[in-house]
Design a protein around this motif. Structure first.
Motif, PDB file in Angstrom:
ATOM      1  N   LYS A  11      -1.446  -7.826 -11.484  1.00 36.82           N
ATOM      2  CA  LYS A  11      -2.501  -7.415 -10.614  1.00 36.82           C
ATOM      3  C   LYS A  11      -3.154  -8.669  -9.812  1.00 36.82           C
ATOM      4  O   LYS A  11      -3.393  -8.280  -8.608  1.00 36.82           O
ATOM      5  N   LYS A  12      -3.116  -9.915 -10.492  1.00 34.60           N
ATOM      6  CA  LYS A  12      -3.605 -11.084  -9.820  1.00 34.60           C
ATOM      7  C   LYS A  12      -2.538 -11.897  -8.942  1.00 34.60           C
ATOM      8  O   LYS A  12      -2.710 -12.663  -8.503  1.00 34.60           O
ATOM      9  N   GLY A  16       1.613  -8.540  -6.630  1.00 35.95           N
ATOM     10  CA  GLY A  16       0.734  -7.261  -6.694  1.00 35.95           C
ATOM     11  C   GLY A  16      -0.451  -7.209  -5.906  1.00 35.95           C
ATOM     12  O   GLY A  16      -0.908  -5.994  -5.572  1.00 35.95           O
ATOM     13  N   LEU A  17      -0.887  -8.465  -5.364  1.00 34.29           N
ATOM     14  CA  LEU A  17      -1.849  -8.062  -4.148  1.00 34.29           C
ATOM     15  C   LEU A  17      -1.360  -7.434  -2.943  1.00 34.29           C
ATOM     16  O   LEU A  17      -1.735  -6.808  -2.215  1.00 34.29           O
ATOM     17  N   SER A  20      -0.901  -3.984  -3.692  1.00 33.50           N
ATOM     18  CA  SER A  20      -2.282  -3.420  -3.651  1.00 33.50           C
ATOM     19  C   SER A  20      -2.864  -3.109  -2.325  1.00 33.50           C
ATOM     20  O   SER A  20      -3.183  -1.826  -1.923  1.00 33.50           O
ATOM     21  N   THR A  23      -0.739   0.098  -1.171  1.00 30.86           N
ATOM     22  CA  THR A  23      -1.070   1.434  -1.426  1.00 30.86           C
ATOM     23  C   THR A  23      -2.538   1.694  -0.888  1.00 30.86           C
ATOM     24  O   THR A  23      -2.520   2.755  -0.564  1.00 30.86           O
ATOM     25  N   SER A  24      -3.242   0.746  -0.670  1.00 31.58           N
ATOM     26  CA  SER A  24      -4.228   1.127   0.180  1.00 31.58           C
ATOM     27  C   SER A  24      -4.010   1.567   1.552  1.00 31.58           C
ATOM     28  O   SER A  24      -4.686   2.829   1.970  1.00 31.58           O
ATOM     29  N   SER A  60     -11.757  -2.338   0.664  1.00 30.23           N
ATOM     30  CA  SER A  60     -10.766  -2.773  -0.198  1.00 30.23           C
ATOM     31  C   SER A  60      -9.764  -3.734   0.364  1.00 30.23           C
ATOM     32  O   SER A  60      -9.158  -4.652  -0.238  1.00 30.23           O
ATOM     33  N   LEU A  64      -8.463  -7.611  -0.427  1.00 28.44           N
ATOM     34  CA  LEU A  64      -7.254  -8.009  -1.024  1.00 28.44           C
ATOM     35  C   LEU A  64      -6.760  -9.087  -0.195  1.00 28.44           C
ATOM     36  O   LEU A  64      -6.053 -10.108  -0.634  1.00 28.44           O
TER      37      LEU A  64
END
Length: 80
Positions: A11-12, A16-17, A20, A23-24, A60, A64
């Motif tokens: 996630k970090k 992963g970013l 994210s 996905t957003s 969000s 990110l």
């Protein structure tokens, strides 16, 4: 390393970013469809919900992107 620790590490991480962010942005498609439906039906409450959801997605993504930029700065400083 346990699967949970690997997931938290992912996630970090940079991939992963990026995942994210993707996905957003994919969620933004649903918000656009919700806005179109609300406009067709002239439903102001549903339109307001779509606008608020869109603002949350934008926020969000901005957070990110800031994290990715911080990672770039940390990488540059680590090379010295």
């Amino acid at each position: 390393m346990s699967a949970l620790k690997k997931a938290k590490g992912f996630k970090k991480s940079r991939p992963g970013l990026y995942l994210s962010i993707g996905t957003s942005l994919f969620g933004a498609v649903g918000v656009v469809k919700q806005m179109q439906l609300a406009r067709r039906e002239d439903d102001k409450l549903q339109l307001l919900d779509a606008i608020v959801s869109g603002a949350a997605i934008l926020t969000s993504v901005a957070i990110l992107v800031r994290e990715v930029r911080r990672m770039d700065i940390d990488d540059v400083l680590a090379d010295d």
